[in-house]
Design an enzyme around this catalytic site. Structure first.
Site, PDB file in Angstrom:
ATOM      1  N   HIS A 214       1.041  -1.083  -0.087  1.00  0.00           N
ATOM      2  CA  HIS A 214      -0.069  -0.242  -0.320  1.00  0.00           C
ATOM      3  C   HIS A 214       0.980   1.105   0.113  1.00  0.00           C
ATOM      4  O   HIS A 214       0.460   2.199   0.473  1.00  0.00           O
ATOM      5  CB  HIS A 214      -0.999   0.408   1.571  1.00  0.00           C
ATOM      6  CG  HIS A 214      -1.891  -0.929   1.075  1.00  0.00           C
ATOM      7  ND1 HIS A 214      -2.779  -1.176   1.861  1.00  0.00           N
ATOM      8  CD2 HIS A 214      -2.405  -1.691   0.070  1.00  0.00           C
ATOM      9  CE1 HIS A 214      -3.769  -2.175   2.042  1.00  0.00           C
ATOM     10  NE2 HIS A 214      -3.124  -2.639   0.465  1.00  0.00           N
TER      11      HIS A 214
ATOM     12  N   SER B 125      -2.331   0.489 -18.660  1.00  0.00           N
ATOM     13  CA  SER B 125      -3.413   0.040 -18.080  1.00  0.00           C
ATOM     14  C   SER B 125      -3.612   1.483 -17.343  1.00  0.00           C
ATOM     15  O   SER B 125      -4.451   1.917 -16.822  1.00  0.00           O
ATOM     16  CB  SER B 125      -3.326  -1.213 -17.037  1.00  0.00           C
ATOM     17  OG  SER B 125      -4.055  -1.942 -17.581  1.00  0.00           O
TER      18      SER B 125
ATOM     19  N   LYS C 277      -2.610  -2.762  -7.914  1.00  0.00           N
ATOM     20  CA  LYS C 277      -3.172  -2.595  -9.178  1.00  0.00           C
ATOM     21  C   LYS C 277      -2.755  -3.965  -9.756  1.00  0.00           C
ATOM     22  O   LYS C 277      -0.888  -4.807  -8.800  1.00  0.00           O
ATOM     23  CB  LYS C 277      -2.177  -2.073 -10.101  1.00  0.00           C
ATOM     24  CG  LYS C 277      -2.821  -1.694 -11.499  1.00  0.00           C
ATOM     25  CD  LYS C 277      -3.521  -0.707 -11.832  1.00  0.00           C
ATOM     26  CE  LYS C 277      -3.987  -1.667 -13.220  1.00  0.00           C
ATOM     27  NZ  LYS C 277      -5.366  -2.738 -13.513  1.00  0.00           N
TER      28      LYS C 277
ATOM     29  N   LYS D 240      -3.231  -8.533  -7.133  1.00  0.00           N
ATOM     30  CA  LYS D 240      -3.379  -9.787  -7.835  1.00  0.00           C
ATOM     31  C   LYS D 240      -4.822 -10.344  -7.311  1.00  0.00           C
ATOM     32  O   LYS D 240      -5.365 -11.177  -6.302  1.00  0.00           O
ATOM     33  CB  LYS D 240      -2.277 -10.955  -7.826  1.00  0.00           C
ATOM     34  CG  LYS D 240      -2.441 -11.919  -9.526  1.00  0.00           C
ATOM     35  CD  LYS D 240      -1.880 -10.677 -10.712  1.00  0.00           C
ATOM     36  CE  LYS D 240      -1.855 -11.255 -11.531  1.00  0.00           C
ATOM     37  NZ  LYS D 240      -0.768 -10.344 -12.768  1.00  0.00           N
TER      38      LYS D 240
HETATM   39  P1  NAD Z   1      -3.222 -16.318 -22.497  1.00  0.00           P
HETATM   40  O1  NAD Z   1      -4.813 -17.313 -21.122  1.00  0.00           O
HETATM   41  O2  NAD Z   1      -4.531 -14.964 -22.506  1.00  0.00           O
HETATM   42  O3  NAD Z   1      -2.073 -17.010 -22.741  1.00  0.00           O
HETATM   43  C1  NAD Z   1      -1.656 -17.581 -22.003  1.00  0.00           C
HETATM   44  C2  NAD Z   1      -1.773 -19.212 -23.797  1.00  0.00           C
HETATM   45  O4  NAD Z   1      -0.729 -19.938 -22.942  1.00  0.00           O
HETATM   46  C3  NAD Z   1      -3.112 -19.342 -23.400  1.00  0.00           C
HETATM   47  O5  NAD Z   1      -3.209 -19.408 -25.162  1.00  0.00           O
HETATM   48  C4  NAD Z   1      -2.860 -21.180 -23.199  1.00  0.00           C
HETATM   49  O6  NAD Z   1      -2.977 -22.384 -24.330  1.00  0.00           O
HETATM   50  C5  NAD Z   1      -0.482 -21.408 -23.692  1.00  0.00           C
HETATM   51  N1  NAD Z   1      -0.479 -22.244 -22.626  1.00  0.00           N
HETATM   52  C6  NAD Z   1      -1.374 -22.501 -21.623  1.00  0.00           C
HETATM   53  N2  NAD Z   1      -0.334 -24.091 -20.480  1.00  0.00           N
HETATM   54  C7  NAD Z   1       0.835 -24.050 -21.458  1.00  0.00           C
HETATM   55  C8  NAD Z   1       1.898 -24.812 -22.131  1.00  0.00           C
HETATM   56  N3  NAD Z   1       2.208 -25.685 -21.031  1.00  0.00           N
HETATM   57  N4  NAD Z   1       2.404 -24.415 -22.897  1.00  0.00           N
HETATM   58  C9  NAD Z   1       2.303 -24.368 -24.193  1.00  0.00           C
HETATM   59  N5  NAD Z   1       1.145 -23.363 -24.075  1.00  0.00           N
HETATM   60  C10 NAD Z   1       0.252 -23.157 -22.666  1.00  0.00           C
HETATM   61  O7  NAD Z   1      -2.485 -15.498 -20.852  1.00  0.00           O
HETATM   62  P2  NAD Z   1      -1.732 -13.910 -20.866  1.00  0.00           P
HETATM   63  O8  NAD Z   1      -2.860 -12.902 -20.510  1.00  0.00           O
HETATM   64  O9  NAD Z   1      -1.498 -14.542 -22.344  1.00  0.00           O
HETATM   65  O10 NAD Z   1      -1.130 -14.487 -19.785  1.00  0.00           O
HETATM   66  C11 NAD Z   1       0.799 -14.869 -19.560  1.00  0.00           C
HETATM   67  C12 NAD Z   1       1.399 -14.778 -19.315  1.00  0.00           C
HETATM   68  O11 NAD Z   1       1.933 -13.649 -18.785  1.00  0.00           O
HETATM   69  C13 NAD Z   1       1.249 -15.196 -17.519  1.00  0.00           C
HETATM   70  O12 NAD Z   1       2.297 -15.519 -16.940  1.00  0.00           O
HETATM   71  C14 NAD Z   1       1.206 -13.620 -16.869  1.00  0.00           C
HETATM   72  O13 NAD Z   1       0.559 -13.738 -15.157  1.00  0.00           O
HETATM   73  C15 NAD Z   1       1.887 -13.279 -18.009  1.00  0.00           C
HETATM   74  N6  NAD Z   1       1.423 -11.164 -17.967  1.00  0.00           N
HETATM   75  C16 NAD Z   1       0.109 -11.080 -18.868  1.00  0.00           C
HETATM   76  C17 NAD Z   1      -0.053  -9.702 -18.974  1.00  0.00           C
HETATM   77  C18 NAD Z   1      -1.832  -9.815 -19.365  1.00  0.00           C
HETATM   78  O14 NAD Z   1      -1.696  -8.358 -19.239  1.00  0.00           O
HETATM   79  N7  NAD Z   1      -2.056 -10.451 -19.930  1.00  0.00           N
HETATM   80  C19 NAD Z   1       1.099  -8.547 -18.686  1.00  0.00           C
HETATM   81  C20 NAD Z   1       2.411  -8.943 -17.704  1.00  0.00           C
HETATM   82  C21 NAD Z   1       2.163 -10.589 -17.485  1.00  0.00           C
END
Ligand code: NAD
Length: 471
Positions: free
Chosen positions: A64, A362, A70, A106
Site C-alpha cells: 500500500h 493500464s 493494481k 493480484k
Molecule cells: P492467456 O491465457 O491469454 O495466454 C496463455 C496461453 O498459454 C494460452 O493460449 C494457453 O493455451 C497457453 N498455455 C498454457 N499452458 C501452456 C503450456 N504448458 N505450453 C504452451 N502453452 C501453454 O494469458 P496471458 O494474458 O497471455 O498471460 C500469459 C503470462 O503472461 C502469464 O504468466 C501472465 O501472468 C503474464 N502476464 C500477462 C499480462 C497481460 O497483460 N495479459 C501482463 C503481464 C504478464
C-alpha cells in the site's frame, strides 16, 4: 518431477537475494516483503443445468505504499492464496520499475474457464466483484484489477458494469478496472500492450553491443531465432512484433503441442490455421515436437516463455540451448533453474521488467478514466494545423511546394493510440538502463533479476521512508 520451492518462496527468495545488496533496515525490508491484505471468499453459483457449484476466490494486495493497488485477475485451476500473493508481490516490484504509481495486487478464481459457458462465467465474475466491493477490495482509488491468464476485455467489461451498478453515481467508477473494451471505457493499444512492451524491452536489451557480444550475438533483432511458449494475449502479440522486426520464429508451443521450423514460422498463418483446426500441430512445413515442453529446448537465440509460471526448472534448464530467456510470463523460471542458467551464461531478462507493458498502459487507461476524456482529443487537430502552418511557412520561404504525401507524413496530430504507444516505448526504454547499471555494478556475481529487484526495492523503500508509519 519436483519443482523445488513454491512460487511464493521463489518470489520471496529473489527478494531476499536482492535485499542483501540494498543496505536498508531489516524491518523496513520485512515490511516491503510482506503481503498487506489477503482476501478469500467462497460463493455459490448456479450452473446452466440448474446445479449449484461453490467457487473459491482470492485477492491479495501486496503493498500500500502507493494507492490504488493494481494487478490482474486469473481464472485457472492453480489459483490459491500463495499464487495470488506471489503474483501480487511481483506487481509491486514491476510497478516500481516502470514508475507506475501503484502498489501490487493480484486476484483469481480457482476454475478452468473452458469448462463454463459465457453465461456462467458472467455470473461468477459479477458475484466475485460483488464480494470484492463489499470488502473494499476494488475501486478506482483502492484496488484496480486487469486481465491475467484466463480473463480478457470481456470479463473486464463485466467487472466495470457490476462495480458501476453497485456504486451508482460514483463519477470515477470506470477507473475500477483496466483493459476494458474501448467502447466500455478502455484505451486503444491496451490489448497488445504487454506483447508490445516485451518487444520494446528486448529491442533495448539487444541494442547494447557489448552485452550482445558477451553472448556471442550481433546487436539488433534482425535474424534472431526466437521460440515462444504460449500464444495467448502476451505471446501472440509479442510474436507479431518480433516477426515484423525481422526476427525468425523457429518454434511455437501451445497447450496442444509444439511445432518447429528453423526457417521460421509465420505467426498470422499459424494462428489462422489454429483457429480452423483448433491446434497448431501438423502446420504445413513445420515439424511436430513429441512433447510441447520440448519447444523450450530448441536451439535459438531468444526463448520467450509466455504461458505460465515455473516452466524452466532444474530438470530442463541444463538442456536449454538459448542465449537469452525473456520472461514474458510471470515467474516462468525457478530459482534452481536461474542458478543453472547463470552458470551456462544465459541472460535472463526478468518478468518484473520485461512484461511491465501491460500495467503501464493500464495506468494510462486509469488516467484517461479519471480525466474523462480520450487522449489526443484536445490536441490532435491543433497539432495537425500547427504542423501544416509550419510547412506553409517553409514553402513560402523556399518557394518549393511539398507533395500531398509529404504534407500527410509531417502534418499529423497524435491519436490516442500514437500517444499510448509512445508512452509505452518511452517507459520500457527508460526503465531498462537503471536496471542495467546495477547489473553491471554487480557483474559476474548477480543476475539481471536481482539487479531489477534492487532497483525496485530502493524505490519502494524510499516511499515508505517518506511516508513514515501511521499512527
Ligand atoms: P492467456 O491465457 O491469454 O495466454 C496463455 C496461453 O498459454 C494460452 O493460449 C494457453 O493455451 C497457453 N498455455 C498454457 N499452458 C501452456 C503450456 N504448458 N505450453 C504452451 N502453452 C501453454 O494469458 P496471458 O494474458 O497471455 O498471460 C500469459 C503470462 O503472461 C502469464 O504468466 C501472465 O501472468 C503474464 N502476464 C500477462 C499480462 C497481460 O497483460 N495479459 C501482463 C503481464 C504478464
Amino acid at each position: 518431477m519436483s519443482l523445488g520451492a513454491s512460487f511464493l518462496e521463489q518470489v520471496d527468495r529473489a527478494f531476499d537475494r536482492a535485499a542483501r545488496h540494498t543496505g536498508h533496515d531489516q524491518t523496513l525490508l520485512a515490511n516491503i516483503k510482506a503481503c498487506k491484505n489477503l482476501f478469500y471468499t467462497s460463493f455459490p453459483i448456479k450452473r446452466d443445468d440448474g446445479s449449484i457449484e461453490v467457487m473459491h476466490a482470492w485477492r491479495a494486495e501486496h503493498s500500500h505504499h502507493k494507492l490504488p493497488t493494481k494487478g490482474g485477475i486469473r481464472y485457472a485451476e492453480t489459483v490459491d492464496a500463495e499464487e495470488v500473493q506471489a503474483l501480487a508481490a511481483l506487481m509491486t516490484y514491476k510497478c516500481a520499475l516502470v514508475d507506475v504509481p501503484f502498489g501490487g495486487a493480484k486476484g483469481g478464481i480457482r476454475l478452468n474457464p473452458k469448462r463454463y459457458s459465457p453465461g456462467e462465467l458472467e455470473r461468477i465474475t459479477r458475484r466475485y466483484v460483488f464480494e470484492l466491493t463489499r470488502k473494499n477490495f476494488i475501486g478506482p482509488g483502492l484496488d484496480v484489477p486487469a486481465p491475467d491468464v484466463g480473463t480478457g476485455p470481456r470479463e473486464m467489461a463485466w467487472i466495470a458494469d457490476t462495480y458501476s451498478q453497485l456504486r451508482s453515481g460514483e463519477l470515477d467508477a470506470l477507473g475500477c478496472v483496466t483493459a476494458k473494451p474501448v467502447s466500455a471505457g478502455g484505451i486503444r493499444g491496451r490489448v497488445e500492450a504487454t506483447g508490445r512492451g516485451v518487444f520494446f524491452g528486448v529491442r533495448e536489451v539487444c541494442a547494447v553491443k557489448e552485452d550482445m557480444k558477451a553472448l556471442g550475438l550481433s546487436p539488433g533483432l534482425e535474424g534472431k531465432r526466437i521460440v515462444i511458449q504460449g500464444l495467448g494475449n502476451v505471446g501472440y502479440y509479442a510474436a507479431q512484433f518480433f516477426q515484423r522486426a525481422g526476427a525468425l520464429l523457429v518454434g511455437l508451443a501451445e497447450s496442444e503441442g509444439a511445432i518447429a521450423n528453423p526457417k521460421g514460422l509465420d505467426i498470422e498463418a499459424v494462428m489462422a490455421y489454429r483457429k480452423e483446426r483448433r491446434s497448431i500441430l501438423d502446420f504445413p512445413g513445420a515439424t511436430n515436437l513429441a512433447q510441447r515442453e520440448e519447444a523450450l529446448e530448441l536451439e535459438c537465440d531468444i526463448l520467450i516463455p509466455a504461458a505460465l509460471e515455473r516452466q524452466i526448472t532444474a530438470e530442463n534448464a541444463p538442456r536449454l540451448r538459448t542465449k537469452m530467456v525473456v520472461e514474458a510470463a510471470n515467474g516462468p523460471t525457478t530459482p534452481e533453474a536461474d542458478a543453472i542458467l547463470g552458470k551456462k551464461g544465459v541472460m535472463v531478462v526478468p518478468d518484473a521488467y520485461v512484461n511491465a507493458g501491460g500495467v503501464t498502459v493500464s495506468y494510462f487507461e486509469w488516467v484517461k478514466n479519471l480525466g474523462h476524456v480520450r487522449f489526443g482529443r484536445m490536441q490532435k487537430r491543433f497539432e495537425q494545423g500547427a504542423a501544416g502552418r509550419m510547412l506553409e511557412a517553409v514553402e513560402s520561404v523556399t518557394g518549393r511546394r511539398f507533395t500531398p504525401e509529404e504534407v500527410e507524413r509531417v502534418a499529423q496530430g497524435a491519436s490516442e493510440e500514437d500517444l499510448v504507444n509512445s508512452g509505452l516505448e518511452e517507459t520500457m526504454i527508460g526503465a531498462y538502463h537503471p536496471i542495467r547499471e546495477v547489473w553491471k555494478r554487480h557483474a559476474g556475481k548477480e543476475d539481471m533479476r536481482t539487479a531489477a529487484l534492487i532497483v525496485a526495492i530502493d524505490k519502494v523503500a524510499m516511499s515508505y521512508q517518506q511516508l513514515g508509519i501511521f499512527p
